[in-house]
Design an enzyme around this catalytic site. Structure first.
Site, short mmCIF file in Angstrom:
data_model
loop_
_atom_site.label_atom_id
_atom_site.label_comp_id
_atom_site.label_asym_id
_atom_site.label_seq_id
_atom_site.Cartn_x
_atom_site.Cartn_y
_atom_site.Cartn_z
CG ASP A 110 -11.24 -1.47 -0.52
OD1 ASP A 110 -11.32 0.06 -1.35
OD2 ASP A 110 -10.57 -2.53 -0.96
CG ASP B 121 -1.84 -1.14 1.62
OD1 ASP B 121 -1.56 -1.81 2.59
OD2 ASP B 121 -2.52 -1.27 0.13
O1 1PR Z 1 -10.49 2.93 -5.37
O2 1PR Z 1 -9.21 2.58 -7.37
O3 1PR Z 1 -8.59 4.31 -6.04
O4 1PR Z 1 -8.33 2.49 -5.13
C1 1PR Z 1 -7.73 2.14 -4.11
C2 1PR Z 1 -6.72 1.17 -3.99
O5 1PR Z 1 -6.14 1.56 -2.45
C3 1PR Z 1 -7.78 0.22 -3.28
O6 1PR Z 1 -7.97 -0.97 -4.33
C4 1PR Z 1 -7.74 -0.20 -2.02
O7 1PR Z 1 -8.24 -1.65 -1.86
C5 1PR Z 1 -6.61 0.39 -1.32
N1 1PR Z 1 -7.07 1.12 -0.40
C6 1PR Z 1 -7.80 2.44 0.27
N2 1PR Z 1 -7.32 3.24 0.77
C7 1PR Z 1 -6.63 2.04 1.93
C8 1PR Z 1 -6.25 2.07 3.23
O8 1PR Z 1 -5.37 0.82 3.65
N3 1PR Z 1 -6.31 2.44 3.52
N4 1PR Z 1 -5.70 0.12 1.15
C9 1PR Z 1 -6.41 0.79 0.55
C10 1PR Z 1 -6.66 -1.43 1.28
C11 1PR Z 1 -5.94 -3.42 2.06
C12 1PR Z 1 -4.95 -4.82 1.51
C13 1PR Z 1 -3.64 -4.86 2.22
C14 1PR Z 1 -4.40 -5.81 3.11
C15 1PR Z 1 -3.97 -6.67 3.60
N5 1PR Z 1 -5.63 -1.88 1.82
O9 1PR Z 1 -4.37 -3.79 0.20
O10 1PR Z 1 -2.59 -4.45 1.90
O11 1PR Z 1 -5.28 -5.58 4.03
O12 1PR Z 1 -3.35 -6.36 4.80
P1 1PR Z 1 -2.71 -7.08 6.12
O13 1PR Z 1 -1.90 -8.66 5.55
O14 1PR Z 1 -1.28 -5.76 6.67
O15 1PR Z 1 -3.92 -7.38 6.96
P2 1PR Z 1 -8.75 3.23 -6.32
#
Ligand code: 1PR
Length: 524
Positions: A379, A224
């Site tokens: 999400d 991320d």
């Molecule tokens: O909505 O098309 O602009 O895409 C944004 C992208 O960024 C989406 O794929 C969304 O999942 C991701 N995203 C947005 N905000 C966050 C955040 O964390 N604040 N990350 C985010 C999402 C989810 C996974 C993460 C797993 C594993 N994170 O990618 O890596 O949950 O984590 P873990 O193993 O530590 O539990 P758009």
């Protein structure tokens, strides 16, 4: 000198990077004569059979290609570049292929997820110099929904098993083709390309000749990424999507360095999520494009990039399509793109009108680059209810009761990084996106994100049951056992983690050893 036939689709950059990594030099075809004058020709194809043959015709490459293929000079066709050698394809009825090999390209009709995405083995049917020094037990990276059926069995070099035994590479004289992507198959893939570049002699059979292969479960490392308050692009990670610690963005390292580390540690794929992409204008987001370019020079497994992929109007009123944004990412080294927030808006519009416009980002990008190149990042978060009648959304009877002992919940989709809940459930979103052309689902979980408490099996099975495309389980991994659980309890084809890898709590190698001990097929 290797001549590369780039007809403008997909990620040829990774083929160039692989050849240059091996010390080769590459000349990209600019005009038809370059094809005929080539010493050795590599033809990587990604996308769809119809648009490929159409572009080859338009650019006047068909006849020079046919002449080259008759010349006896070495040719290496990759994925669609191999399919093009056949007469026609079910993917584009009525469109003629190069017809060097008699036979049809057929669509998988099997009770497994399609596209066939991931690492699978090859059963060698005859010796070939490109497999010199191979052990015979290697796995290579496949991403396709169609396979070739040669009439002349003598051209079959390898087969692979996935719901049925299909031909995964062909060779006749100096013409070689592989359905899998050597440029994305780690060291074994680079070894094949090295043999092609260096005229390795003599053709030999590897020590191990398998009679059956198995698709491995994929372990994906997710980065991320966002700019920290100083404006530097860093890998961050939070829990429940909150990446700040004492107000500052958590900085867990440099994207390119971490990606290179996970490649060496054995990650099957690397995913970059630009988590504030929904705010930015990707084509001005040069740092993210540079991360991709640099990573694709060091990492020879598939790269997925997500964040902010949608149509735009920039400050001067110039309109950019999501297809243009995706094209920039593919040309910078991405193999797949991931769409998050925009996918929810596209699905809402489709459900409202009930009509496919053909103009949505999912439809446009999958039409040009193939559905296997389009991942939908979901999400969701749980919404608990005491009884199914309390909501119109499909609920599950959950074994994880809610805060007020609720026994049911539904999985609500969110956009903008979990900031905005929408009136849509995760299974419906996945089903609609598959119908619009998506090739894979990245199923995150806000409730589990960063908790180290394991994946949400109920969510995963709900979405797994709604689609026939591969599903990547994501969020919550805390130990090697969680990976075995998710593969034992759900039909997920891959499992993704972030925090435990960034914090060096669980090495990727340990995850694979544990799965191997449990009898789960993994790439070692
Ligand atoms: O909505 O098309 O602009 O895409 C944004 C992208 O960024 C989406 O794929 C969304 O999942 C991701 N995203 C947005 N905000 C966050 C955040 O964390 N604040 N990350 C985010 C999402 C989810 C996974 C993460 C797993 C594993 N994170 O990618 O890596 O949950 O984590 P873990 O193993 O530590 O539990 P758009």
């Amino acid at each position: 000198m290797i001549t590369l036939l780039d007809y403008g689709a997909g990620n040829v950059r990774s083929v160039i990077n692989a050849i240059e990594k091996l010390g080769g030099s590459v000349k990209v075809v600019a005009k038809p004569e370059d094809v005929i004058n080539a010493e050795k020709l590599v033809f990587p194809g990604v996308g769809s059979f119809g648009s490929m043959m159409h572009i080859l015709e338009k650019k006047g490459y068909v006849d020079p290609l046919k002449a080259f293929l008759q010349s006896g000079k070495p040719f290496f066709g990759i994925c669609l570049g191999m399919q093009a050698l056949f007469e026609s394809s079910e993917e584009a009825p009525g469109i003629r292929g190069l017809g060097v090999f008699k036979g049809l390209v057929k669509q998988f009709q099997i009770d497994r997820s399609v596209p066939h995405i991931g690492w699978n083995g090859v059963n060698l049917k005859k010796s070939s110099r490109i497999f010199n020094n191979a052990a015979g037990s290697e796995k290579y990276y496949f991403v396709h929904s169609y396979y070739v059926t040669p009439e002349d069995q003598a051209v079959i070099l390898t087969t692979t098993d996935y719901g049925l035994e299909f031909v995964s590479s062909v060779e006749s004289g100096s013409v070689t083709g592989t359905q899998f992507h050597p440029e994305k198959s780690g060291e074994p893939g680079l070894a094949l390309l090295r043999n092609f570049i260096s005229d390795a002699e003599p053709a030999s059979m590897p020590p191990v000749v398998t009679s059956h292969t198995e698709l491995a479960k994929r372990i994906i490392a997710c980065l991320d990424v966002r700019a920290n308050d100083q404006g530097d692009l860093v890998v961050t990670k939070g829990d429940h999507y909150d990446v700040r610690e004492k107000g500052a963005v958590r900085n867990l390292g440099q994207p390119v360095d971490l990606a290179a580390r996970y490649y060496i540690e054995g990650a099957d794929e690397i995913t970059f999520l630009n988590i504030t992409g929904f705010r930015d204008f990707p084509l001005e987001d040069m740092p993210m494009l540079r991360v991709l370019e640099e990573t694709s020079r060091k990492v020879f497994v598939p790269l997925t990039i997500g964040g902010g992929i949608r149509d735009y109007v920039d400050k001067d009123g110039r309109k950019y399509s999501a297809l243009e944004v995706a094209a920039q990412y593919f040309r910078s080294g991405a193999d797949k793109i991931s769409i998050g927030s925009d996918a929810v808006l596209i699905a809402e519009a489709f459900l409202k009108s009930g009509r496919k416009t053909g103009l949505s980002a999912i439809e446009e990008i999958s039409r040009v680059y193939g559905n296997q190149a389009v991942v939908i990042s979901i999400d969701p978060r749980r919404v608990y209810v005491h009884s199914p009648d309390e909501t119109r959304h499909p609920v599950v009877a959950t074994s994880v009761p809610g805060p007020s002992a609720e026994k049911y919940c539904w999985f609500q989709c969110t956009i903008k990084g979990g900031r905005e809940g929408r009136d849509m459930d995760a299974a419906t979103l996945a089903r609609v996106c598959e119908e619009l052309g998506a090739g894979e689902i990245l199923l995150n979980c806000i409730d589990k994100d960063g908790t180290n408490s394991g994946f949400d099996a109920e969510l995963i099975n709900t979405v797994r049951g709604a689609v026939s495309i591969p599903v990547i389980a994501s969020s919550g991994a805390g130990c090697v056992e969680h990976f075995h659980e998710v593969f034992a309890e759900t039909g997920a084809e891959a499992a993704l983690a972030a925090g435990i890898f960034h914090r060096r709590e669980v090495p990727i190698g340990d995850v694979k050893s544990h799965l191997d001990e449990q009898g789960v097929a993994v790439r070692r």
